[in-house]
Design an enzyme around this catalytic site. Structure first.
Site, mmCIF file in Angstrom:
data_model
loop_
_atom_site.group_PDB
_atom_site.id
_atom_site.type_symbol
_atom_site.label_atom_id
_atom_site.label_comp_id
_atom_site.label_asym_id
_atom_site.label_seq_id
_atom_site.Cartn_x
_atom_site.Cartn_y
_atom_site.Cartn_z
ATOM 1 N N ASP A 99 5.809 0.229 -4.460
ATOM 2 C CA ASP A 99 5.157 -1.098 -4.513
ATOM 3 C C ASP A 99 5.651 -1.577 -5.667
ATOM 4 O OD1 ASP A 99 3.975 -0.869 -1.899
ATOM 5 O OD2 ASP A 99 2.051 0.010 -2.817
ATOM 6 N N LYS A 146 10.288 -3.823 -4.806
ATOM 7 C CA LYS A 146 11.670 -3.631 -4.470
ATOM 8 C C LYS A 146 12.086 -4.953 -3.339
ATOM 9 C CE LYS A 146 10.279 0.089 -2.758
ATOM 10 N NZ LYS A 146 8.915 0.269 -3.372
ATOM 11 N N GLY A 175 6.273 -1.702 2.742
ATOM 12 C CA GLY A 175 5.691 -3.130 2.932
ATOM 13 C C GLY A 175 6.410 -3.818 1.861
ATOM 14 N N HIS A 176 7.509 -4.525 2.110
ATOM 15 C CA HIS A 176 8.044 -5.081 1.011
ATOM 16 C C HIS A 176 7.999 -6.689 1.053
ATOM 17 C CE1 HIS A 176 11.119 -1.791 0.632
ATOM 18 N NE2 HIS A 176 9.920 -1.120 0.476
ATOM 19 N N GLN A 225 9.529 3.049 -0.562
ATOM 20 C CA GLN A 225 8.601 4.135 -1.351
ATOM 21 C C GLN A 225 9.195 3.999 -2.880
ATOM 22 O OE1 GLN A 225 9.450 5.406 2.053
ATOM 23 N NE2 GLN A 225 8.001 4.127 2.365
HETATM 24 P P1 GDP Z 1 7.490 -3.209 -2.691
HETATM 25 O O1 GDP Z 1 7.168 -2.315 -1.510
HETATM 26 O O2 GDP Z 1 8.465 -2.501 -3.738
HETATM 27 O O3 GDP Z 1 8.638 -4.221 -2.257
HETATM 28 O O4 GDP Z 1 6.334 -4.168 -3.339
HETATM 29 P P2 GDP Z 1 5.317 -4.765 -2.749
HETATM 30 O O5 GDP Z 1 5.658 -5.993 -1.971
HETATM 31 O O6 GDP Z 1 4.614 -3.687 -1.732
HETATM 32 O O7 GDP Z 1 4.354 -4.913 -3.799
HETATM 33 C C1 GDP Z 1 4.584 -5.900 -4.944
HETATM 34 C C2 GDP Z 1 3.742 -7.014 -4.945
HETATM 35 O O8 GDP Z 1 3.932 -7.592 -6.131
HETATM 36 C C3 GDP Z 1 3.843 -8.026 -3.934
HETATM 37 O O9 GDP Z 1 2.927 -8.769 -3.891
HETATM 38 C C4 GDP Z 1 5.135 -9.038 -4.639
HETATM 39 O O10 GDP Z 1 4.873 -10.362 -4.052
HETATM 40 C C5 GDP Z 1 4.477 -8.852 -5.922
HETATM 41 N N1 GDP Z 1 5.483 -9.248 -7.019
HETATM 42 C C6 GDP Z 1 6.692 -8.682 -7.087
HETATM 43 N N2 GDP Z 1 7.470 -9.024 -8.619
HETATM 44 C C7 GDP Z 1 6.183 -9.788 -9.011
HETATM 45 C C8 GDP Z 1 6.156 -10.208 -10.367
HETATM 46 O O11 GDP Z 1 7.194 -10.163 -11.029
HETATM 47 N N3 GDP Z 1 4.874 -10.791 -10.767
HETATM 48 C C9 GDP Z 1 3.938 -10.763 -9.776
HETATM 49 N N4 GDP Z 1 2.828 -11.437 -10.446
HETATM 50 N N5 GDP Z 1 4.044 -10.401 -8.601
HETATM 51 C C10 GDP Z 1 4.974 -9.986 -8.178
HETATM 52 P P1 IMO Z 2 6.920 0.666 -0.324
HETATM 53 O O1 IMO Z 2 8.451 0.606 0.520
HETATM 54 C C1 IMO Z 2 3.438 2.948 -1.918
HETATM 55 C C2 IMO Z 2 2.547 6.639 0.377
HETATM 56 C C3 IMO Z 2 1.240 6.751 0.920
HETATM 57 C C4 IMO Z 2 0.811 8.184 0.787
HETATM 58 C C5 IMO Z 2 2.354 8.730 0.803
HETATM 59 C C6 IMO Z 2 2.707 9.426 2.240
HETATM 60 O O2 IMO Z 2 6.403 -0.367 0.237
HETATM 61 O O3 IMO Z 2 6.912 0.888 -1.779
HETATM 62 P P2 IMO Z 2 3.462 8.252 4.526
HETATM 63 O O4 IMO Z 2 2.728 7.639 5.230
HETATM 64 O O5 IMO Z 2 4.812 8.071 4.009
HETATM 65 O O6 IMO Z 2 3.386 10.007 4.873
HETATM 66 O O7 IMO Z 2 2.507 8.450 3.035
HETATM 67 O O8 IMO Z 2 3.178 7.701 0.648
HETATM 68 N N1 IMO Z 2 3.445 5.402 0.543
HETATM 69 C C7 IMO Z 2 3.469 4.549 -0.094
HETATM 70 N N2 IMO Z 2 2.924 4.105 -1.214
HETATM 71 N N3 IMO Z 2 4.589 2.163 -1.194
HETATM 72 C C8 IMO Z 2 4.978 2.446 -0.037
HETATM 73 O O9 IMO Z 2 6.033 2.014 0.379
HETATM 74 C C9 IMO Z 2 4.511 3.850 0.527
HETATM 75 N N4 IMO Z 2 4.883 4.420 1.894
HETATM 76 C C10 IMO Z 2 4.128 5.427 1.589
HETATM 77 O O10 IMO Z 2 0.044 6.015 0.334
HETATM 78 O O11 IMO Z 2 0.345 8.347 -0.611
HETATM 79 MG MG MG Z 3 5.287 -2.144 -0.649
#
Ligand code: GDP
Ligand code: IMO
Ligand code: MG
Length: 426
Positions: free
Chosen positions: A14, A17, A41-42, A222
């Site tokens: 998270d 990415k 979840g991107h 991840q």
């Molecule tokens: P990912 O799994 O690495 O793609 O990240 P996620 O989407 O799960 O979580 C990142 C969160 O931060 C999302 O809600 C994005 O919209 C948000 N986000 C990403 N970059 C920034 C930033 O520079 N500032 C803020 N405020 N939000 C951001």
């Molecule tokens: P993105 O790509 C954050 C974590 C779960 C748990 C561990 C194992 O959005 O960054 P799993 O379901 O993969 O067997 O769970 O990994 N986890 C993540 N945490 N971002 C993710 O994906 C994750 N995908 C799995 O919370 O700790």
């Molecule tokens: Mg994510």
């Protein structure tokens, strides 16, 4: 300018990415997901719209980009089709998606077993996303998985019957409800027909793209500290999100990868169980959680919050061979009087500078925190490094000095436009 770039999570997932991959995808011809599945979840925000991708690569919005789901992935075909339909409903053609014939298929029984495993572990649970990821990779390594090439072939009925028989025994043993073969087979057979047009030899496709001098972007899911080999085992995911995974999970050779960019959140978050030395829970962490909406994209669980852990980041830089850091969510730190960063750990009163292998030792590590001065200014409209407040510049410099890796860009908001590049790499 490099021809191939890996964008990967340097922490516990998270890190942003999706946003950064999507940003770079404007200059790419191909985007490849190389591991994981719909546990990811991107989030991507552009033109005032928010998109959340699970298995589909973040270049899907541009019809000119080929989006590959590499063989290192485990793919839930039901979830894939739902995601696809969601994108089609929003007007995206989705004709630019290619699924590896060698990728593994994640079935309902994997999800059921994931849930039952977690229940059985009680307070020792991993805190998985309950998407069946571990059980699907388990089958892959045990050499009993069903791959996309099997799923779309005439053999599927027999292979599935045999597999489900074994899995139902396991499910019953664990106190779960067995899955009916006929109903489930009929359902999957239809799904296989829908998926078939997307399935191909993506190793060959990637080779052709490379030989045609195309620009290739690898999108990690991840994060490195959730890596099955490098992460805080057993509280990890079951694949290799780190840069090595891009090779094993896509079919590109190491001499064809030029850059590995680590996405780094300006603080740290983690969902699920496991050690997290810089974690804290107070008014400041609550403010961060609410301001950045730090709730799981997939599970909606509140994310645990901690200060930036430079020991962990250094480890990540080493194992991934990071050539650059992309710092995200730095805007969230505005308004804090002081910002802390972890520069070493104390384990049984001994100062250490790396992550211990044993999770119970990692859990005992006390962070040694350095306090840096914060800033008040809102960063969401910052367009260059020079426009940053002095203390934000110092924060970035501190990260660079500690890790020895350049911060090649930073992000000041969720929108694609809120991105600042300091050094062009792709
Ligand atoms: P990912 O799994 O690495 O793609 O990240 P996620 O989407 O799960 O979580 C990142 C969160 O931060 C999302 O809600 C994005 O919209 C948000 N986000 C990403 N970059 C920034 C930033 O520079 N500032 C803020 N405020 N939000 C951001
Ligand atoms: P993105 O790509 C954050 C974590 C779960 C748990 C561990 C194992 O959005 O960054 P799993 O379901 O993969 O067997 O769970 O990994 N986890 C993540 N945490 N971002 C993710 O994906 C994750 N995908 C799995 O919370 O700790
Ligand atoms: Mg994510």
């Amino acid at each position: 300018m490099s021809k191939s770039l890996i964008v990967l999570g340097s922490q516990w997932g998270d890190e942003g990415k999706g946003k950064i991959t999507n940003y770079y995808s404007e200059r790419a011809d191909v985007v490849v997901r190389y591991q994981g599945g719909n546990n990811a979840g991107h989030t991507i925000v552009f033109n005032n719209q928010t998109y959340k991708l699970r298995s589909i690569p973040s270049g899907v919005f541009n019809p000119n980009i080929k989006n590959i789901l590499g063989h290192g992935m485990v793919i839930n075909p039901k979830s894939f089709l739902q995601e696809l339909q969601g994108l089609k409903d929003l007007g995206f053609s989705c004709e630019n998606i290619y699924i590896s014939d060698r990728s593994h298929v994640l079935f309902d029984y994997h999800i059921e077993i994931d849930k039952l495993n977690e229940e059985a572990l009680k307070e020792k649970k991993i805190g998985t996303t309950k998407n069946g990821i571990g059980p699907a990779y388990n089958d892959k390594v045990a050499r009993i998985g069903i791959r996309m090439c099997d799923f779309i072939s005439d053999d599927f009925k027999d292979v599935y019957r045999f597999s489900l028989l074994k899995k139902n025994e396991q499910i019953k043993q664990m106190g779960g409800k067995p899955i009916d073969f006929e109903t489930s087979y009929q359902e999957y057979q239809k799904i296989a027909d829908e998926i078939r047009p997307y399935v191909c030899d993506t190793i060959d496709l990637l080779k052709k793209e490379r030989l045609a001098n195309k620009k290739i972007l690898f999108e990690g899911a991840q994060g490195a500290l959730l890596d099955i080999d490098f992460g805080s085992y057993p509280f990890v995911t079951s694949s290799n999100p780190s840069s090595g995974g891009a090779l094993c999970g896509s079919g590109i050779g190491m001499n064809h990868i030029e850059e590995a960019i680590g996405i780094v959140k300006a603080y740290t978050t983690r969902v699920g169980s496991g050690a997290f030395p810089t974690e804290f829970e107070d008014e400041i962490s609550q403010t961060i959680r609410e301001k950045a909406h730090e709730y799981g994209t997939v599970t909606k669980r509140p994310r645990r919050i901690g200060w930036l852990d430079l020991v962990a980041l250094n480890y990540s830089a080493t194992i991934n061979g990071l050539t650059g850091i992309f710092l995200t969510l730095i805007d969230i730190l505005s308004g804090l009087k002081e910002i802390k960063v972890c520069t070493s750990y104390l384990l049984d009163d001994k100062e250490i500078f790396t992550i211990p292998a044993k999770d119970s030792d990692f859990a005992k590590c006390k962070p040694v925190l350095k306090t840096l001065a914060g800033w008040d200014e809102d960063l969401s409209n910052v367009k260059s490094f020079d426009e940053l407040p002095e203390n934000a510049k110092k924060y970035i410099k501190f990260i660079e000095d500690y890790t020895g890796v350049d911060v090649i860009g930073f992000s000041v908001g969720a929108d694609k436009n809120q991105t600042v590049i300091r050094k062009e790499v792709f």
